[in-house]
Structures are given as C-alpha cells and as structure tokens.
Design an enzyme around this catalytic site. Structure first.
Site, PDB file in Angstrom:
ATOM      1  N   ASP A  39       0.692  -1.416  -0.060  1.00 19.27           N
ATOM      2  CA  ASP A  39       0.398   0.039  -0.137  1.00 19.27           C
ATOM      3  C   ASP A  39       0.728   1.710  -0.195  1.00 19.27           C
ATOM      4  O   ASP A  39       1.834   1.390   0.428  1.00 19.27           O
ATOM      5  CB  ASP A  39      -1.127  -0.178   1.425  1.00 19.27           C
ATOM      6  CG  ASP A  39      -1.808  -0.829   0.961  1.00 19.27           C
ATOM      7  OD1 ASP A  39      -2.298  -1.732  -0.022  1.00 19.27           O
ATOM      8  OD2 ASP A  39      -2.069  -1.530   2.118  1.00 19.27           O
ATOM      9  N   LYS A  61      -2.793   4.599  -4.033  1.00 16.80           N
ATOM     10  CA  LYS A  61      -2.491   6.097  -4.772  1.00 16.80           C
ATOM     11  C   LYS A  61      -1.356   6.680  -5.238  1.00 16.80           C
ATOM     12  O   LYS A  61      -0.382   6.736  -4.688  1.00 16.80           O
ATOM     13  CB  LYS A  61      -3.140   7.306  -3.568  1.00 16.80           C
ATOM     14  CG  LYS A  61      -4.922   6.145  -3.735  1.00 16.80           C
ATOM     15  CD  LYS A  61      -5.579   7.791  -2.993  1.00 16.80           C
ATOM     16  CE  LYS A  61      -6.980   7.255  -3.525  1.00 16.80           C
ATOM     17  NZ  LYS A  61      -7.140   7.552  -1.728  1.00 16.80           N
ATOM     18  N   MET A 174      -8.097   7.910  10.096  1.00 14.92           N
ATOM     19  CA  MET A 174      -8.832   8.509   8.688  1.00 14.92           C
ATOM     20  C   MET A 174      -9.877   9.757   9.499  1.00 14.92           C
ATOM     21  O   MET A 174     -10.389   9.790   8.504  1.00 14.92           O
ATOM     22  CB  MET A 174      -9.563   7.933   7.714  1.00 14.92           C
ATOM     23  CG  MET A 174      -8.591   6.050   7.156  1.00 14.92           C
ATOM     24  SD  MET A 174      -9.111   5.188   6.331  1.00 14.92           S
ATOM     25  CE  MET A 174     -10.130   4.528   7.619  1.00 14.92           C
TER      26      MET A 174
END
Ligand code: SAH
Length: 253
Positions: A39, A61, A174
């Site tokens: 990740d 990402k 988060m």
C-alpha cells in the site's frame, strides 16, 4: 521462522512506518518474498529491506491517480501465487484494522490459495503510545474505541453520538477529510468542548507532528499547524496524561 513456500501469500502488517517496528515475521517475509504488493502507506524504509531481486508492486494511490480497486488487487495476489511466486501483501499498521485485509483473505480462501496473516502494530496504538498517551490506565478507562473517520467510498455510518456517550477514549483513523463533521457530531453527542484531543500526524516518520488540543479548539489548531493525512485523532482524558511524561519522554528516533 516458517518457510515462505512458493505459491503462498503472506498478508502482513508493516506497522506505522519506522521499520524498527516491523515484526520479525514481517522482516523474514520481506527478506524472502518474490513479489511485494504494498500500500501507499508502507514506509520506503521498510520496502528497502526486501531482497534485491524481489518485485515491488504498488497497490496504493500514486500522484493523485485513483488507487486500483480491491478486485484488481485480489487478482494480482491470486495470479502471482498461481505462478508459484512467494507473495508478500504488505499493509500499513495491522492488516485487519481498517485495511481491507479481510477482503483479501476471503478472496484468497475462495481461490484456494494458502496464506498466512501476520499482525502488525496498528497506527492508532503506535502513534498514541509514542506520543506518551496511554490507550488505557487503571485510573481512567477499561475500554477504548477504535473507529474510522471515513470509509473508502466516502460514506460513514458511524453513530458518533453513541460513541460520545460511551465516555471512553476514541482513537480515530482517517479523521481528516470529515474532521468538522465528526467534531460537531461528537459535541452534539455530549462530549464537552474541553475534552482533551490530539492529532498525531505521520507517527514514526520525519514528518511526525503532535498537536495537543481540545475538541472545541481542534479545527483551528489543526488548520494553524497544517495537519494532514495520515493522522490519528485521539479524544479523551488519556490525552492530557502525556504532559506528566513529557519532561522525560524521548522521541521515536
Ligand atoms: N491498517 C492500518 C490502518 C489503515 S487506514 C493500521 O492498522 O494502522 C489508514 C489510516 O491509518 C490513516 O488515514 C491514518 O489515520 C492511520 N495511519 C497509518 N499510518 C499512520 C502514521 N504513521 N501516523 C498516523 N496515522 C497513521
């Protein structure tokens, strides 16, 4: 150490960042794997511990491009394992804490792939401990809530008022994208604006930041200090306890 057999997938947590917080099993997996599917949150210093020939596959990402969807990641793991590769699926923190590790374990099971789960030190507990904030003490709490501020699809079904009523520390993953909404919901749920709160950004990395505040002042303090992701928000009386340790508490370095 167990043998990392060709055709197996090891689903491992890499901890919060600093590779010294890798488990020995995760280190063994890094040093043995043929393919490492990682990740975005996995620290480059941890990936540097791989075998020179191992192939790195980013499943996170990159440069604002959207992350590959979960089905694609599952497919990569399954395909590589079927080629007889030793596949390390490395995730930040712990693979089964807000990390989609469960989806991958299920997909591997359905595909008939042998796999192992290697727990990691989850960011919420690492970041708090390193900042001198105890998750529990005998005097303050016998429970602690781990919650997620947003889900991958942007929705949140969390009953913030119910969490506020528990009166237990909340460790929030988060938190940044929904911070104003979460702070408002917790206050509406009954948490006083004086409730101690801290934002712990990028724990164990060079961009580590700790901002101690209160629920009422949190948004201003976050903005003023330029706090961004990844960060942990911890709310509750345990936050204030760190002040007793600060005179002698060494940093993570
Ligand atoms: N499986 C991971 C969590 C993945 S969700 C774990 O167990 O830790 C991603 C969130 O983890 C980030 O948004 C942030 O809230 C938190 N996080 C991960 N690494 C962090 C770090 N080094 N410092 C602070 N928060 C971190």
């Amino acid at each position: 150490m167990p043998d990392f057999l060709p055709g197996e997938v090891w689903l491992a947590g890499a901890g919060p960042g600093d590779p010294r917080l890798l488990t020995l099993l995760a280190l063994h997996a890094l040093a043995t794997a043929d393919d490492i599917v990682h990740d975005a949150l996995v620290d480059p210093r941890a990936l540097a511990l791989k075998r020179a020939e191992a192939e790195l596959i980013s499943a996170g990402k990159r440069g604002g491009r959207p992350s590959p969807n979960q089905r694609d990641i599952n497919e990569i793991l399954i395909e590589r394992a079927r080629l007889g590769r030793r596949v390390l699926r490395l995730k930040g923190g712990d693979p089964f804490v807000f990390g989609r590790g469960w989806d991958e374990a299920l997909a591997l099971t359905a595909a008939g792939i042998r796999f192992r789960v290697i727990p990691g030190i989850t960011a919420g507990l690492a970041a708090t401990a390193l900042a001198g904030i105890p998750a529990t003490t005998r005097e303050t709490n016998h429970a602690v809530v781990l919650a997620a501020g947003h889900r991958a699809d942007g929705s949140s079904t969390t009953d913030w008022a119910a969490l506020a009523r528990l009166g237990q520390p909340i460790i929030l993953y988060m938190p940044m994208s929904q911070l104003p909404d979460i702070v408002a919901a917790l206050q509406q749920g009954g948490l006083a604006k004086e409730t101690p709160a801290a934002l712990l950004q990028s724990a164990t990395t060079d961009s580590e930041r700790v901002v101690e505040s209160t629920l009422g002042a949190l948004l201003d303090d976050a903005r003023r200090n330029g706090i961004g992701s990844p960060a942990i928000l911890v709310i509750g009386s345990v936050v204030g306890l760190r002040r007793q340790l600060l005179p002698r508490l060494a940093g993570w370095q």
